[in-house]
Design an enzyme around this catalytic site. Structure first.
Site, PDB file in Angstrom:
ATOM      1  N   GLU A 162      -3.719   7.410  -4.043  1.00  0.00           N
ATOM      2  CA  GLU A 162      -3.521   6.159  -3.315  1.00  0.00           C
ATOM      3  C   GLU A 162      -3.422   4.987  -4.283  1.00  0.00           C
ATOM      4  O   GLU A 162      -4.221   4.897  -5.215  1.00  0.00           O
ATOM      5  CB  GLU A 162      -4.712   5.940  -2.371  1.00  0.00           C
ATOM      6  CG  GLU A 162      -4.655   4.660  -1.577  1.00  0.00           C
ATOM      7  CD  GLU A 162      -5.973   4.389  -0.863  1.00  0.00           C
ATOM      8  OE1 GLU A 162      -6.087   4.746   0.321  1.00  0.00           O
ATOM      9  OE2 GLU A 162      -6.893   3.835  -1.482  1.00  0.00           O
ATOM     10  N   TYR A 213       0.861  -1.186   0.000  1.00  0.00           N
ATOM     11  CA  TYR A 213       0.000   0.000   0.000  1.00  0.00           C
ATOM     12  C   TYR A 213       0.892   1.228   0.000  1.00  0.00           C
ATOM     13  O   TYR A 213       1.882   1.285   0.732  1.00  0.00           O
ATOM     14  CB  TYR A 213      -0.863   0.003   1.266  1.00  0.00           C
ATOM     15  CG  TYR A 213      -1.678   1.263   1.461  1.00  0.00           C
ATOM     16  CD1 TYR A 213      -3.021   1.316   1.100  1.00  0.00           C
ATOM     17  CD2 TYR A 213      -1.093   2.414   2.003  1.00  0.00           C
ATOM     18  CE1 TYR A 213      -3.765   2.481   1.273  1.00  0.00           C
ATOM     19  CE2 TYR A 213      -1.831   3.578   2.175  1.00  0.00           C
ATOM     20  CZ  TYR A 213      -3.159   3.611   1.812  1.00  0.00           C
ATOM     21  OH  TYR A 213      -3.888   4.761   1.980  1.00  0.00           O
TER      22      TYR A 213
END
Ligand code: GDP
Ligand code: MN
Length: 358
Positions: free
Chosen positions: A181, A97
């Site tokens: 993101e 991530y």
């Protein structure tokens, strides 16, 4: 404004970030233009699609058509997609991530990283074990080092990770994003690093700096706040002042207001229908007061949304409506033809809603 994944990926590509080969599918009879196997992903402005059945693995042409038909015909997570993204399937070894976001506390951009990305972590910054580094300018060698050490990947990937981190920062700054993101950032079995999913939220206040930009979704001016999950009376109004006054009036009548909702000036029908859907999903909701003083918001548009909501929102509670202002007559006519009655003022609406609770 939140971008759809394919729009976010187009921005990543503009900054040379690695994304899978992909194709946008808008019709269920479209054929794949990239080789199988692939994944088909529903394009809706929310995350968690994987868990909700919105990401399908496809290995045959038959599966392709079956999936496109299914995903274009029924809503997922409350959103009906108008497009799908078909992408070359990845042989995933590892899922990381990475994100860059505006952090209000430190008044700076913040680099966020998690070793274990994918479907089990959502974009909740400051989760335990998450790396969070404030960025005062472009990422420095110290930042890159902290990131490599944290991920603990093989040294040969360091350069790629650095390029990706810089690229995300570049996107964030130059495109005026509030959030960029990538989850998951995939390491493939042959050690390539690929942005498998992308979420970008742009800063609407900076839209004037990007006059040529165009996206599938229109910015939504809705301000929606749940005040009490267990509340019994919902409300919809336009303008923050009117929305607050509506909440106060509900409270003063002795019942519990569930929410604050200002549909703003530029709201479209879909946005309003969505708000009705959210309200109807609350566990104890038994009435909704609609209080519109049409200015920029037109009464006929509101009437249209009310009619659509009555047709398409499951468990819509009774509506108590006050509607006045711009295009009032058209709005009244539309509602009357649909068999929906309007009340003369807010007090009548609130009293009737309170009576419904008795
Ligand atoms: P989200 O659930 O809305 O965040 O959608 P994602 O694009 O992240 O997809 C959900 C999950 O599908 C990912 O977290 C991966 O674990 C998994 N997945 C499996 N194979 C693939 C693939 O080939 N491509 C992509 N993008 N995801 C895959
Ligand atoms: Mn994802």
């Amino acid at each position: 404004m939140k971008l759809l994944e394919y729009e976010a990926k187009a921005l990543l590509l503009k900054y040379n970030l690695p994304i899978p080969a992909g194709q946008l599918v808008r019709h269920s009879n479209d054929n794949p233009t990239i080789p199988l196997p692939l994944v088909i992903k529903v394009q809706i402005p929310v995350g968690g699609r994987g868990k909700a059945g919105g990401v399908k693995h496809i290995s045959t042409l038959n599966e392709f058509h079956h999936a496109t038909e299914l995903l274009l015909s029924k809503p997922i997570l409350g959103h009906q997609a108008h497009s799908l993204l078909a992408e070359q399937a990845l042989d995933i070894k590892d899922e990381l991530y990475i994100a860059i976001t505006v952090d209000r506390t430190t008044r700076s951009l913040m680099l966020l990283a998690q070793k274990h990305g994918g479907m089990d972590i959502e974009s909740a910054p400051h989760q335990s074990g998450m790396l969070a580094l404030p960025l005062s300018g472009e990422p420095t060698s110290r930042i890159y080092e902290a990131l490599f050490n944290y991920y603990g990947l093989h040294k040969e990937l360091n350069h790629t990770i650095q390029t990706i981190c810089y690229g995300l920062w570049d996107v964030c700054v130059n495109e005026d994003a509030m959030l960029v993101e990538v989850n998951p950032l995939v390491i493939t079995t042959d050690n390539k690093v690929v942005c498998a999913d992308a979420k970008i939220e742009l800063d609407d206040a900076a839209a004037f700096r990007h006059p040529d930009r165009q996206f599938e979704q229109v910015p939504d001016s809705t301000q929606f706040v749940i005040l009490d999950e267990q509340g019994t009376v919902g409300s919809m109004a336009n303008g923050a002042g009117l929305a607050m006054a509506t909440v106060d009036a509900i409270q003063a009548s002795g019942v519990s207001p569930a929410n604050f909702l200002d549909v703003g000036g530029g709201t479209n029908t879909d946005g309003m229908v969505n708000s009705f859907r959210k309200l109807s999903g609350l566990p104890n909701i038994r009435a909704i007061v609609v209080n519109i003083f049409g200015g920029i918001t037109r009464c006929d548009e509101v009437a249209d949304a009310i009619i659509k909501a009555r047709e398409s929102v499951p468990n819509l509670p009774p509506l108590f409506i006050r509607l006045t202002g711009t295009n009032e007559q058209q709005g009244r006519d539309l509602l009357e033809n649909a068999g929906v009655s309007i009340m003369p003022d807010l007090k009548s609406c609130v009293d009737a809603a309170a009576k419904e609770m008795a």
